[in-house]
Design a protein around this motif. Structure first.
Motif, PDB file in Angstrom:
ATOM      1  N   GLY A  90       0.826  -1.194   0.000  1.00 48.89           N
ATOM      2  CA  GLY A  90       0.000   0.000   0.000  1.00 48.89           C
ATOM      3  C   GLY A  90       0.862   1.247   0.000  1.00 48.89           C
ATOM      4  O   GLY A  90       1.768   1.376   0.827  1.00 48.89           O
ATOM      5  N   VAL A  91       0.629   2.144  -0.948  1.00 43.30           N
ATOM      6  CA  VAL A  91       1.384   3.399  -1.034  1.00 43.30           C
ATOM      7  C   VAL A  91       0.502   4.516  -0.468  1.00 43.30           C
ATOM      8  O   VAL A  91      -0.560   4.821  -1.009  1.00 43.30           O
ATOM      9  CB  VAL A  91       1.787   3.706  -2.488  1.00 43.30           C
ATOM     10  N   VAL A  92       0.934   5.098   0.638  1.00 43.61           N
ATOM     11  CA  VAL A  92       0.152   6.109   1.353  1.00 43.61           C
ATOM     12  C   VAL A  92      -0.037   7.356   0.489  1.00 43.61           C
ATOM     13  O   VAL A  92       0.870   7.778  -0.234  1.00 43.61           O
ATOM     14  CB  VAL A  92       0.837   6.470   2.692  1.00 43.61           C
ATOM     15  N   SER A  93      -1.218   7.943   0.562  1.00 43.40           N
ATOM     16  CA  SER A  93      -1.547   9.123  -0.248  1.00 43.40           C
ATOM     17  C   SER A  93      -0.763  10.351   0.211  1.00 43.40           C
ATOM     18  O   SER A  93      -0.294  10.421   1.345  1.00 43.40           O
ATOM     19  CB  SER A  93      -3.040   9.418  -0.158  1.00 43.40           C
ATOM     20  N   ASP A  94      -0.656  11.331  -0.685  1.00 41.39           N
ATOM     21  CA  ASP A  94       0.023  12.586  -0.349  1.00 41.39           C
ATOM     22  C   ASP A  94      -0.656  13.272   0.833  1.00 41.39           C
ATOM     23  O   ASP A  94       0.008  13.769   1.746  1.00 41.39           O
ATOM     24  CB  ASP A  94       0.022  13.537  -1.558  1.00 41.39           C
ATOM     25  N   ALA A  95      -1.999  13.300   0.822  1.00 42.77           N
ATOM     26  CA  ALA A  95      -2.751  13.980   1.879  1.00 42.77           C
ATOM     27  C   ALA A  95      -2.484  13.366   3.244  1.00 42.77           C
ATOM     28  O   ALA A  95      -2.324  14.082   4.246  1.00 42.77           O
ATOM     29  CB  ALA A  95      -4.244  13.929   1.563  1.00 42.77           C
ATOM     30  N   GLU A  96      -2.417  12.042   3.300  1.00 39.75           N
ATOM     31  CA  GLU A  96      -2.163  11.347   4.564  1.00 39.75           C
ATOM     32  C   GLU A  96      -0.745  11.610   5.074  1.00 39.75           C
ATOM     33  O   GLU A  96      -0.511  11.740   6.277  1.00 39.75           O
ATOM     34  CB  GLU A  96      -2.374   9.844   4.384  1.00 39.75           C
ATOM     35  N   ILE A  97       0.219  11.687   4.151  1.00 44.87           N
ATOM     36  CA  ILE A  97       1.606  11.968   4.560  1.00 44.87           C
ATOM     37  C   ILE A  97       1.707  13.382   5.129  1.00 44.87           C
ATOM     38  O   ILE A  97       2.330  13.612   6.168  1.00 44.87           O
ATOM     39  CB  ILE A  97       2.585  11.798   3.378  1.00 44.87           C
ATOM     40  N   ILE A  98       1.080  14.343   4.446  1.00 47.38           N
ATOM     41  CA  ILE A  98       1.109  15.738   4.905  1.00 47.38           C
ATOM     42  C   ILE A  98       0.500  15.848   6.302  1.00 47.38           C
ATOM     43  O   ILE A  98       1.036  16.525   7.180  1.00 47.38           O
ATOM     44  CB  ILE A  98       0.363  16.647   3.909  1.00 47.38           C
ATOM     45  N   ALA A  99      -0.620  15.140   6.528  1.00 47.91           N
ATOM     46  CA  ALA A  99      -1.312  15.206   7.814  1.00 47.91           C
ATOM     47  C   ALA A  99      -0.511  14.564   8.938  1.00 47.91           C
ATOM     48  O   ALA A  99      -0.567  15.013  10.087  1.00 47.91           O
ATOM     49  CB  ALA A  99      -2.672  14.534   7.699  1.00 47.91           C
ATOM     50  N   ASN A 100       0.260  13.520   8.627  1.00 51.04           N
ATOM     51  CA  ASN A 100       0.937  12.761   9.676  1.00 51.04           C
ATOM     52  C   ASN A 100       2.430  13.029   9.812  1.00 51.04           C
ATOM     53  O   ASN A 100       2.991  12.831  10.879  1.00 51.04           O
ATOM     54  CB  ASN A 100       0.728  11.264   9.431  1.00 51.04           C
ATOM     55  N   LYS A 101       3.084  13.469   8.714  1.00 47.22           N
ATOM     56  CA  LYS A 101       4.540  13.623   8.771  1.00 47.22           C
ATOM     57  C   LYS A 101       5.046  14.955   8.252  1.00 47.22           C
ATOM     58  O   LYS A 101       6.089  15.430   8.668  1.00 47.22           O
ATOM     59  CB  LYS A 101       5.219  12.498   7.964  1.00 47.22           C
ATOM     60  N   GLY A 102       4.339  15.529   7.293  1.00 42.76           N
ATOM     61  CA  GLY A 102       4.840  16.718   6.612  1.00 42.76           C
ATOM     62  C   GLY A 102       4.855  16.455   5.122  1.00 42.76           C
ATOM     63  O   GLY A 102       4.527  15.356   4.674  1.00 42.76           O
ATOM     64  N   PRO A 103       5.219  17.435   4.300  1.00 44.48           N
ATOM     65  CA  PRO A 103       5.134  17.279   2.839  1.00 44.48           C
ATOM     66  C   PRO A 103       6.078  16.216   2.296  1.00 44.48           C
ATOM     67  O   PRO A 103       7.243  16.153   2.694  1.00 44.48           O
ATOM     68  CB  PRO A 103       5.519  18.669   2.310  1.00 44.48           C
ATOM     69  N   PRO A 104       5.584  15.343   1.392  1.00 47.43           N
ATOM     70  CA  PRO A 104       6.484  14.363   0.769  1.00 47.43           C
ATOM     71  C   PRO A 104       7.373  15.035  -0.280  1.00 47.43           C
ATOM     72  O   PRO A 104       6.978  16.029  -0.889  1.00 47.43           O
ATOM     73  CB  PRO A 104       5.511  13.379   0.107  1.00 47.43           C
ATOM     74  N   VAL A 105       8.544  14.498  -0.481  1.00 46.59           N
ATOM     75  CA  VAL A 105       9.464  15.027  -1.494  1.00 46.59           C
ATOM     76  C   VAL A 105       9.006  14.584  -2.882  1.00 46.59           C
ATOM     77  O   VAL A 105       9.038  15.356  -3.834  1.00 46.59           O
ATOM     78  CB  VAL A 105      10.911  14.546  -1.235  1.00 46.59           C
ATOM     79  N   THR A 106       8.567  13.326  -2.979  1.00 47.91           N
ATOM     80  CA  THR A 106       8.119  12.800  -4.266  1.00 47.91           C
ATOM     81  C   THR A 106       6.612  12.581  -4.230  1.00 47.91           C
ATOM     82  O   THR A 106       6.096  11.970  -3.287  1.00 47.91           O
ATOM     83  CB  THR A 106       8.832  11.470  -4.607  1.00 47.91           C
ATOM     84  N   PRO A 107       5.876  13.065  -5.240  1.00 48.00           N
ATOM     85  CA  PRO A 107       4.417  12.921  -5.258  1.00 48.00           C
ATOM     86  C   PRO A 107       3.984  11.469  -5.433  1.00 48.00           C
ATOM     87  O   PRO A 107       4.774  10.611  -5.830  1.00 48.00           O
ATOM     88  CB  PRO A 107       4.002  13.786  -6.457  1.00 48.00           C
ATOM     89  N   HIS A 108       2.708  11.234  -5.167  1.00 48.06           N
ATOM     90  CA  HIS A 108       2.173   9.873  -5.148  1.00 48.06           C
ATOM     91  C   HIS A 108       2.433   9.098  -6.435  1.00 48.06           C
ATOM     92  O   HIS A 108       2.824   7.921  -6.396  1.00 48.06           O
ATOM     93  CB  HIS A 108       0.661   9.927  -4.862  1.00 48.06           C
ATOM     94  N   HIS A 109       2.228   9.731  -7.604  1.00 51.19           N
ATOM     95  CA  HIS A 109       2.389   8.990  -8.862  1.00 51.19           C
ATOM     96  C   HIS A 109       3.831   8.530  -9.062  1.00 51.19           C
ATOM     97  O   HIS A 109       4.073   7.454  -9.613  1.00 51.19           O
ATOM     98  CB  HIS A 109       1.900   9.810 -10.060  1.00 51.19           C
ATOM     99  N   GLU A 110       4.806   9.315  -8.587  1.00 51.36           N
ATOM    100  CA  GLU A 110       6.211   8.904  -8.693  1.00 51.36           C
ATOM    101  C   GLU A 110       6.513   7.777  -7.710  1.00 51.36           C
ATOM    102  O   GLU A 110       7.265   6.842  -8.029  1.00 51.36           O
ATOM    103  CB  GLU A 110       7.139  10.100  -8.432  1.00 51.36           C
ATOM    104  N   ARG A 111       5.920   7.860  -6.529  1.00 51.04           N
ATOM    105  CA  ARG A 111       6.132   6.808  -5.542  1.00 51.04           C
ATOM    106  C   ARG A 111       5.522   5.487  -6.001  1.00 51.04           C
ATOM    107  O   ARG A 111       6.058   4.410  -5.747  1.00 51.04           O
ATOM    108  CB  ARG A 111       5.568   7.241  -4.180  1.00 51.04           C
ATOM    109  N   MET A 112       4.404   5.568  -6.725  1.00 51.27           N
ATOM    110  CA  MET A 112       3.789   4.362  -7.292  1.00 51.27           C
ATOM    111  C   MET A 112       4.715   3.709  -8.319  1.00 51.27           C
ATOM    112  O   MET A 112       4.877   2.485  -8.345  1.00 51.27           O
ATOM    113  CB  MET A 112       2.453   4.721  -7.944  1.00 51.27           C
ATOM    114  N   VAL A 113       5.334   4.527  -9.168  1.00 56.18           N
ATOM    115  CA  VAL A 113       6.285   4.013 -10.166  1.00 56.18           C
ATOM    116  C   VAL A 113       7.417   3.272  -9.467  1.00 56.18           C
ATOM    117  O   VAL A 113       7.816   2.168  -9.875  1.00 56.18           O
ATOM    118  CB  VAL A 113       6.853   5.166 -11.032  1.00 56.18           C
TER     119      VAL A 113
END
Length: 424
Positions: A90-113
């Motif tokens: 399971g790849v956590v969504s951008d919104a969930e990362i922002i809410a729990n940890k802070g902004p992700p460096v790589t967006p969801h579509h790149e993390r899926m790749v």
């Protein structure tokens, strides 16, 4: 009659045939009677049990942010896959990362790749929740046939201080793996912030040493005066032959395989790297990847590069499903002897790269394959380079520094107390 006896090989064999036929008839009658007595459903179930020759595949689930995918993430997925037959991630969504940890460096579509490209992953679930809720856990068990939920032995706490995997543990469907020490996304972001900070200072103080050397030798250093003073670590990775074997495919090319070669630094291994490797692999039967050593990368990219050292970069590339083998510390220039030794059929290079001025260089690294007519430039699907990733960090420096500091005191103590040895 004599002729029929001869056909089955004599009277003794004829008797055996009769006995076998009788047994088959009785078995058929028995199954029919079972169906009449117990009902068709039970009879079908019984027949199904007889036909089932192997156990149900054990499906395990592991989730994560997988931000700036590194060899620690890959090793976690390798360990998780070893606990079952099929790994669902399971790849956590951008919104969930922002809410729990802070902004992700790589967006969801790149993390899926990135996650889809890891060779131990069988299926991927997009936009997974950060915490395992009762509703999502039910979905995993019923819709995805998950047997166990996996996580590392490092703490994963929600903003309210509760365990993100509490429900899975309570259900008795939780398994734990060892965290790979010496690296984390926070650590890598810290390396880049430290790199940026030191580069700024070194513009006025030429006496500063190269971060590349510090990474290679594992020294640690705090930010300069005026920085956060958080003591962000540089690489503590200790490469072992066992870890390299664990990541390797263990198979060489076949005798008539078409071997494709591509080289580069592959620093901060990202979606752009993955996509060009995917295309390169499609051109042949075996993809050989050359990883340039730290000294070469520093000489070509500057003293503050690479961010990840040679062995860290090599493991990240080895974990990619499109890669068959790597040359750890590949030469900058591709010689005729190298092409012959590895039986290379074609040499390729992407249109998006840190340096595409190789033809203007005094010594073109691809001069030999070009002269042999085996060099090809591939259109890169994604316009991403290592510099792109670094710019994302620098442009949002304050947010990522806050993310680095967001770890709880207990998590900090956990990482500091552990030895710098990779998990199994």
């Amino acid at each position: 009659m004599a002729g029929s006896v001869d056909m089955v090989g004599g009277g003794g064999r004829s008797e055996k045939v009769k006995v076998a036929a009788t047994c088959l008839l009785l078995a058929a009658v028995g199954i029919s009677l079972w169906g009449l007595y117990f009902g068709d459903g039970e009879a079908k179930q019984w027949r199904g049990m007889l036909r089932r020759k192997k156990k149900k595949a054990i499906r395990v689930y592991m989730d994560g942010c997988f931000d700036m995918m590194h060899y620690g993430h890959c090793n976690a997925l390798r360990q998780a896959r070893a606990l079952g037959d099929e790994l669902v991630v399971g790849v956590v969504s951008d919104a969930e990362i922002i809410a729990n940890k802070g902004p992700p460096v790589t967006p969801h579509h790149e993390r899926m790749v990135m996650v889809k490209a890891v060779k131990w992953v069988d299926e991927v679930i997009a936009d997974a929740p950060y915490a395992i809720t009762e509703e999502f856990m039910k979905k995993l068990f019923e819709e995805h046939s998950i047997d166990y939920i996996i996580h590392g032995d490092d703490p994963c706490v929600l903003p309210d201080g509760t365990d993100a995997y509490a429900l899975a543990k309570k259900a008795g469907r939780y398994k734990q793996i060892k965290r790979t020490e010496g690296v984390s996304t926070t650590d890598i972001v810290g390396r880049m912030l430290l790199c940026t900070r030191e580069r700024s200072v070194s513009e006025t103080r030429q006496s500063h040493s190269s971060l590349q050397r510090q990474f290679s030798h594992g020294h640690s250093q705090k930010f300069e005066e005026g920085g956060t003073g958080s003591g962000t670590r540089v690489s503590h990775f200790l490469p072992t032959s066992r870890r390299i074997v664990q990541f390797s495919n263990g198979k060489g090319p076949g005798p008539h395989a078409r071997i494709v070669y591509i080289d580069g630094a592959f620093d901060l291994f990202h979606a752009g790297h993955v996509e060009i490797l995917r295309i390169a692999r499609g051109l042949g039967d075996f993809l050989l990847v050359g990883i340039h050593n730290d000294q070469t990368v520093s000489a070509k990219r500057g003293t503050h590069r690479p961010i990840m050292n040679l062995h860290e970069r090599s493991l990240s590339v080895l974990a990619c499903r499109y890669v068959d083998e790597v040359i750890i510390g590949a030469p900058w220039e591709i010689s005729k002897d190298m092409i012959t030794t590895f039986n290379i059929s074609s040499v390729v290079h992407g249109t998006v790269a840190e340096n595409n001025d190789f033809e203007k260089e005094e010594s073109n690294p691809y001069a030999v394959p070009i002269s042999m007519g085996i060099f090809k430039v591939l259109d890169s699907p994604l316009d991403i380079t290592t510099t792109t990733i670094i710019k994302r960090i620098v442009s949002n420096n304050e947010a990522y520094q806050k993310r680095n500091e967001k770890k709880s005191q207990s998590e900090r103590r956990y990482y500091e107390d552990k030895t710098h040895v990779s998990g199994d």
